[in-house]
Design an enzyme around this catalytic site. Structure first.
Site, PDB file in Angstrom:
ATOM      1  N   HIS A  30       0.883  -1.382   0.037  1.00  0.00           N
ATOM      2  CA  HIS A  30       0.010  -0.243  -0.048  1.00  0.00           C
ATOM      3  C   HIS A  30       1.063   1.151   0.068  1.00  0.00           C
ATOM      4  O   HIS A  30       1.607   1.697   0.983  1.00  0.00           O
ATOM      5  CB  HIS A  30      -0.745   0.004   1.159  1.00  0.00           C
ATOM      6  CG  HIS A  30      -1.772   1.128   1.121  1.00  0.00           C
ATOM      7  ND1 HIS A  30      -2.754   0.974   1.347  1.00  0.00           N
ATOM      8  CD2 HIS A  30      -1.816   2.457   1.017  1.00  0.00           C
ATOM      9  CE1 HIS A  30      -3.748   2.113   1.418  1.00  0.00           C
ATOM     10  NE2 HIS A  30      -2.841   3.312   1.173  1.00  0.00           N
ATOM     11  N   HIS A  32       1.396   5.219  -1.711  1.00  0.00           N
ATOM     12  CA  HIS A  32       1.315   6.685  -2.540  1.00  0.00           C
ATOM     13  C   HIS A  32       2.570   7.182  -3.051  1.00  0.00           C
ATOM     14  O   HIS A  32       3.573   7.475  -2.176  1.00  0.00           O
ATOM     15  CB  HIS A  32       0.624   7.647  -1.767  1.00  0.00           C
ATOM     16  CG  HIS A  32      -0.581   7.176  -1.027  1.00  0.00           C
ATOM     17  ND1 HIS A  32      -2.085   7.406  -1.714  1.00  0.00           N
ATOM     18  CD2 HIS A  32      -0.822   6.726   0.074  1.00  0.00           C
ATOM     19  CE1 HIS A  32      -2.934   6.804  -0.854  1.00  0.00           C
ATOM     20  NE2 HIS A  32      -2.308   6.317   0.333  1.00  0.00           N
ATOM     21  N   LEU A  33       2.460   7.381  -4.385  1.00  0.00           N
ATOM     22  CA  LEU A  33       3.620   7.706  -5.139  1.00  0.00           C
ATOM     23  C   LEU A  33       3.766   8.987  -5.809  1.00  0.00           C
ATOM     24  O   LEU A  33       4.587   9.866  -6.140  1.00  0.00           O
ATOM     25  CB  LEU A  33       4.262   6.800  -6.149  1.00  0.00           C
ATOM     26  CG  LEU A  33       4.796   5.474  -5.689  1.00  0.00           C
ATOM     27  CD1 LEU A  33       5.179   4.713  -6.891  1.00  0.00           C
ATOM     28  CD2 LEU A  33       6.213   5.936  -5.049  1.00  0.00           C
ATOM     29  N   ARG A  34       2.220   9.473  -5.738  1.00  0.00           N
ATOM     30  CA  ARG A  34       1.866  11.006  -6.388  1.00  0.00           C
ATOM     31  C   ARG A  34       2.297  10.833  -7.960  1.00  0.00           C
ATOM     32  O   ARG A  34       2.501  10.105  -8.559  1.00  0.00           O
ATOM     33  CB  ARG A  34       2.627  11.912  -5.496  1.00  0.00           C
ATOM     34  CG  ARG A  34       2.455  12.051  -4.076  1.00  0.00           C
ATOM     35  CD  ARG A  34       0.663  12.035  -3.629  1.00  0.00           C
ATOM     36  NE  ARG A  34       0.828  12.170  -2.362  1.00  0.00           N
ATOM     37  CZ  ARG A  34      -0.159  11.649  -1.703  1.00  0.00           C
ATOM     38  NH1 ARG A  34      -1.282  10.928  -2.132  1.00  0.00           N
ATOM     39  NH2 ARG A  34      -0.182  11.817  -0.289  1.00  0.00           N
ATOM     40  N   ASN A  58      -5.074   7.481  -6.127  1.00  0.00           N
ATOM     41  CA  ASN A  58      -5.757   8.931  -5.813  1.00  0.00           C
ATOM     42  C   ASN A  58      -5.238  10.020  -6.258  1.00  0.00           C
ATOM     43  O   ASN A  58      -4.672  10.967  -5.489  1.00  0.00           O
ATOM     44  CB  ASN A  58      -6.324   8.618  -4.321  1.00  0.00           C
ATOM     45  CG  ASN A  58      -5.207   9.063  -3.194  1.00  0.00           C
ATOM     46  OD1 ASN A  58      -4.061   8.210  -3.869  1.00  0.00           O
ATOM     47  ND2 ASN A  58      -5.170   9.147  -2.085  1.00  0.00           N
ATOM     48  N   LYS A 116      -9.381  -0.055  -5.887  1.00  0.00           N
ATOM     49  CA  LYS A 116      -9.346   0.692  -4.667  1.00  0.00           C
ATOM     50  C   LYS A 116     -10.852   1.354  -4.331  1.00  0.00           C
ATOM     51  O   LYS A 116     -11.248   2.071  -5.225  1.00  0.00           O
ATOM     52  CB  LYS A 116      -8.247   1.698  -4.511  1.00  0.00           C
ATOM     53  CG  LYS A 116      -8.337   2.441  -3.212  1.00  0.00           C
ATOM     54  CD  LYS A 116      -7.858   1.569  -2.091  1.00  0.00           C
ATOM     55  CE  LYS A 116      -7.851   2.458  -0.827  1.00  0.00           C
ATOM     56  NZ  LYS A 116      -6.653   2.891  -0.028  1.00  0.00           N
ATOM     57  N   HIS A 153     -10.328   1.409   1.715  1.00  0.00           N
ATOM     58  CA  HIS A 153     -10.323   2.583   2.814  1.00  0.00           C
ATOM     59  C   HIS A 153     -11.441   2.171   3.662  1.00  0.00           C
ATOM     60  O   HIS A 153     -12.333   2.873   3.359  1.00  0.00           O
ATOM     61  CB  HIS A 153     -10.042   3.828   2.257  1.00  0.00           C
ATOM     62  CG  HIS A 153      -9.669   5.112   3.380  1.00  0.00           C
ATOM     63  ND1 HIS A 153      -8.478   5.477   3.521  1.00  0.00           N
ATOM     64  CD2 HIS A 153     -10.755   5.304   4.383  1.00  0.00           C
ATOM     65  CE1 HIS A 153      -8.658   6.219   4.547  1.00  0.00           C
ATOM     66  NE2 HIS A 153      -9.932   6.390   4.992  1.00  0.00           N
ATOM     67  N   HIS A 191      -4.435  -0.522   6.143  1.00  0.00           N
ATOM     68  CA  HIS A 191      -3.971   0.391   7.019  1.00  0.00           C
ATOM     69  C   HIS A 191      -5.069   0.466   8.419  1.00  0.00           C
ATOM     70  O   HIS A 191      -5.527   1.463   8.794  1.00  0.00           O
ATOM     71  CB  HIS A 191      -3.897   1.730   6.842  1.00  0.00           C
ATOM     72  CG  HIS A 191      -4.907   2.384   5.965  1.00  0.00           C
ATOM     73  ND1 HIS A 191      -6.238   2.436   6.317  1.00  0.00           N
ATOM     74  CD2 HIS A 191      -4.823   3.054   4.744  1.00  0.00           C
ATOM     75  CE1 HIS A 191      -6.888   3.218   5.253  1.00  0.00           C
ATOM     76  NE2 HIS A 191      -5.958   3.391   4.419  1.00  0.00           N
ATOM     77  N   LEU A 236      -5.013   9.484   7.916  1.00  0.00           N
ATOM     78  CA  LEU A 236      -6.466   8.670   7.911  1.00  0.00           C
ATOM     79  C   LEU A 236      -6.102   7.275   7.603  1.00  0.00           C
ATOM     80  O   LEU A 236      -5.549   6.839   6.471  1.00  0.00           O
ATOM     81  CB  LEU A 236      -7.351   9.382   6.965  1.00  0.00           C
ATOM     82  CG  LEU A 236      -7.775  10.777   7.735  1.00  0.00           C
ATOM     83  CD1 LEU A 236      -8.427  11.719   6.381  1.00  0.00           C
ATOM     84  CD2 LEU A 236      -8.530  10.721   8.835  1.00  0.00           C
ATOM     85  N   ASP A 264       1.293   2.530   3.528  1.00  0.00           N
ATOM     86  CA  ASP A 264       0.663   3.657   3.375  1.00  0.00           C
ATOM     87  C   ASP A 264       1.535   5.112   3.305  1.00  0.00           C
ATOM     88  O   ASP A 264       1.110   6.220   4.035  1.00  0.00           O
ATOM     89  CB  ASP A 264      -0.614   3.963   4.421  1.00  0.00           C
ATOM     90  CG  ASP A 264      -1.690   4.877   3.694  1.00  0.00           C
ATOM     91  OD1 ASP A 264      -1.482   5.204   2.632  1.00  0.00           O
ATOM     92  OD2 ASP A 264      -2.401   5.447   4.801  1.00  0.00           O
ATOM     93  N   HIS A 268       3.177  14.510   1.581  1.00  0.00           N
ATOM     94  CA  HIS A 268       2.309  15.869   1.131  1.00  0.00           C
ATOM     95  C   HIS A 268       3.528  17.040   1.437  1.00  0.00           C
ATOM     96  O   HIS A 268       4.256  16.817   2.281  1.00  0.00           O
ATOM     97  CB  HIS A 268       1.253  16.281   2.104  1.00  0.00           C
ATOM     98  CG  HIS A 268       0.177  15.129   2.009  1.00  0.00           C
ATOM     99  ND1 HIS A 268      -0.807  15.462   0.988  1.00  0.00           N
ATOM    100  CD2 HIS A 268      -0.144  14.329   2.527  1.00  0.00           C
ATOM    101  CE1 HIS A 268      -1.670  14.677   1.022  1.00  0.00           C
ATOM    102  NE2 HIS A 268      -1.279  13.878   1.898  1.00  0.00           N
ATOM    103  N   ALA A 280      -4.046  14.982   5.394  1.00  0.00           N
ATOM    104  CA  ALA A 280      -3.611  13.668   5.981  1.00  0.00           C
ATOM    105  C   ALA A 280      -2.710  12.731   5.111  1.00  0.00           C
ATOM    106  O   ALA A 280      -2.746  12.533   3.916  1.00  0.00           O
ATOM    107  CB  ALA A 280      -5.059  12.919   6.188  1.00  0.00           C
TER     108      ALA A 280
HETATM  109  O1  DOR Z   1      -3.423   9.391   5.665  1.00  0.00           O
HETATM  110  C1  DOR Z   1      -3.689   9.122   4.651  1.00  0.00           C
HETATM  111  N1  DOR Z   1      -3.144   9.685   3.447  1.00  0.00           N
HETATM  112  N2  DOR Z   1      -4.702   8.352   4.496  1.00  0.00           N
HETATM  113  C2  DOR Z   1      -5.324   7.815   3.309  1.00  0.00           C
HETATM  114  O2  DOR Z   1      -6.127   7.408   3.055  1.00  0.00           O
HETATM  115  C3  DOR Z   1      -4.763   8.677   2.203  1.00  0.00           C
HETATM  116  C4  DOR Z   1      -3.429   9.184   2.136  1.00  0.00           C
HETATM  117  C5  DOR Z   1      -3.122  10.148   1.192  1.00  0.00           C
HETATM  118  O3  DOR Z   1      -3.145  10.005  -0.154  1.00  0.00           O
HETATM  119  O4  DOR Z   1      -2.655  11.429   1.461  1.00  0.00           O
HETATM  120 ZN    ZN Z   2      -3.404   5.139   1.574  1.00  0.00          ZN
END
Ligand code: DOR
Ligand code: ZN
Length: 369
Positions: A30, A32-34, A58, A116, A153, A191, A236, A264, A268, A280
């Site tokens: 799990h 996130h690579l943006r 996302n 997802k 989620h 998560h 989150l 996860d 940011h 988050a």
């Molecule tokens: O903390 C989080 N950040 N929880 C998520 O479900 C999404 C993630 C994000 O994409 O920043």
């Molecule tokens: Zn996530």
């Protein structure tokens, strides 16, 4: 893809001593690579340690077509440093009206590894998510038929419901009925943060598993308010009370195959964390495996780190374990305060890694092979 939970036998860690751990290369189930400049910066800390990763969809706009996943995968591969072997496993972002044909095609072509489910407005970039589970019944039925895993989620987005209860409420009012309706569906509750989730997953069929992040093993909700408002610890689902953290630690180190690694890691930029309405997400990729190792050491379960990191995930997804190995050495290191962006233009364009300024006992050994 073969979907058999028994593909890999339980393995004994390759090597474990007081000052060195050698394990099969882990995967991050799990991540996130943006995109854009952040993507170019954050792939490296993951690909130097992890062999594969499930990449979350996302983005803005989210990944809702086969072509957008192919293009995104290509951008990720361009960002992988020379010499690293890394396979991103792409996911589709479920919306109220994503067609089952898209899922079928993407899965059949080996583009989508899973889909997802974000309840609409439950977290970062989830506005286009699912407003009611009924809206995706046809899509989920297709996934059950073709053997495509559903990643969830697991929080309700209802602002009337206390934020600390949203996971437990989701399990009872949405997950339970969903699993009943689709008993052959392979599901990962992502998560997890509560004792209720741990218990629910333990008592469910082998078709349900859960990922556990490093941060939920290290912090409870006090971390958010320790001496002031600490947005770096806001993610989150939000961290819960101490007894939930303890339940997560027991689950992760239990040796039960239904719990496995998923960081996860969610970067940011500083300006979006330090804000009156901060995002988050905790960026843990630079020290993820060291962070998990610390927990397993504290719980006297280092002999189970490899199963959690490198075996149970592939088993659940019906994939082979990695042939490659990695090593950690018992060499304490202080985590840096900043993770610089490759092309930073302002002083706010950096990421603060999880554990910033703290000392971790184990260090990844990049020269070991
Ligand atoms: O903390 C989080 N950040 N929880 C998520 O479900 C999404 C993630 C994000 O994409 O920043
Ligand atoms: Zn996530």
């Amino acid at each position: 893809m073969v979907h058999s939970p028994e593909v890999n036998l339980r393995l004994i860690p390759l090597h474990l001593s007081q000052d060195r751990i050698i394990i099969r290369q882990p995967d991050d189930w799990h991540l996130h690579l943006r995109d854009g400049d952040v993507l170019k910066t954050v792939v490296a800390p993951t690909s130097r340690v992890f062999r594969r990763a499930i990449v979350m969809p996302n983005l803005q706009p989210p990944i809702t077509s086969v072509q957008s996943a192919i293009d995104y995968r290509q951008r990720i591969m361009h960002a992988v440093p020379d010499g690293d072997l890394f396979t991103p496993l792409m996911t589709a972002y479920l919306t109220d009206d994503l067609s089952e044909e898209v899922l079928r095609e993407g899965f059949a072509r080996g583009v989508f590894f899973a889909a997802k489910l974000y309840p609409a407005n439950s977290t970062t970039n989830s506005a286009a998510g699912v407003t009611s589970l009924e809206n995706i019944y046809t899509a989920v039925e297709t996934m059950e038929e073709i053997g495509m895993p559903l990643l969830i989620h697991g929080e309700v987005a209802d602002i009337e419901i206390d934020i600390f209860d949203r996971e437990a409420v989701f399990i009872e009012s949405h997950l339970q009925p969903l699993l009943k309706r689709f008993p052959s569906l392979r599901v990962v509750l992502e998560h997890i943060t509560t004792a209720e989730a741990v218990e629910y997953v333990q008592n469910s069929s082998a078709k349900l598993a859960a990922t556990i992040t490093p941060h939920h093993l290290h912090i409870n909700r006090n971390a958010l308010f320790n001496g002031g408002l600490r947005s770096d610890f806001f993610c989150l689902p939000v961290a819960k009370r101490e007894h939930h953290r303890m339940a997560l630690r027991r689950a992760a180190t239990s040796g039960e195959p239904c719990f496995f690694l998923g960081t996860d890691s969610a970067p940011h930029l500083r300006e979006f964390k330090e804000s009156s309405c901060g995002c988050a997400g905790i960026f843990n990729a630079p020290n993820a495996i060291e962070s998990y190792a610390q927990v397993f050491e504290e719980e006297e379960a280092l002999d189970r780190l490899e199963d959690f990191s490198s075996v149970f995930g592939p088993n659940f997804y019906g994939l082979p374990v990695n042939k490659e190995i990695i090593s950690l050495v018992k060499k304490p290191h202080v985590v840096s305060l900043r993770f610089e962006l490759k092309k930073a233009e302002t002083s706010f364009e950096y990421l603060a890694p999880f554990h910033a300024g703290e000392t971790l006992n184990w260090s990844f050994d990049p020269n070991f092979s």
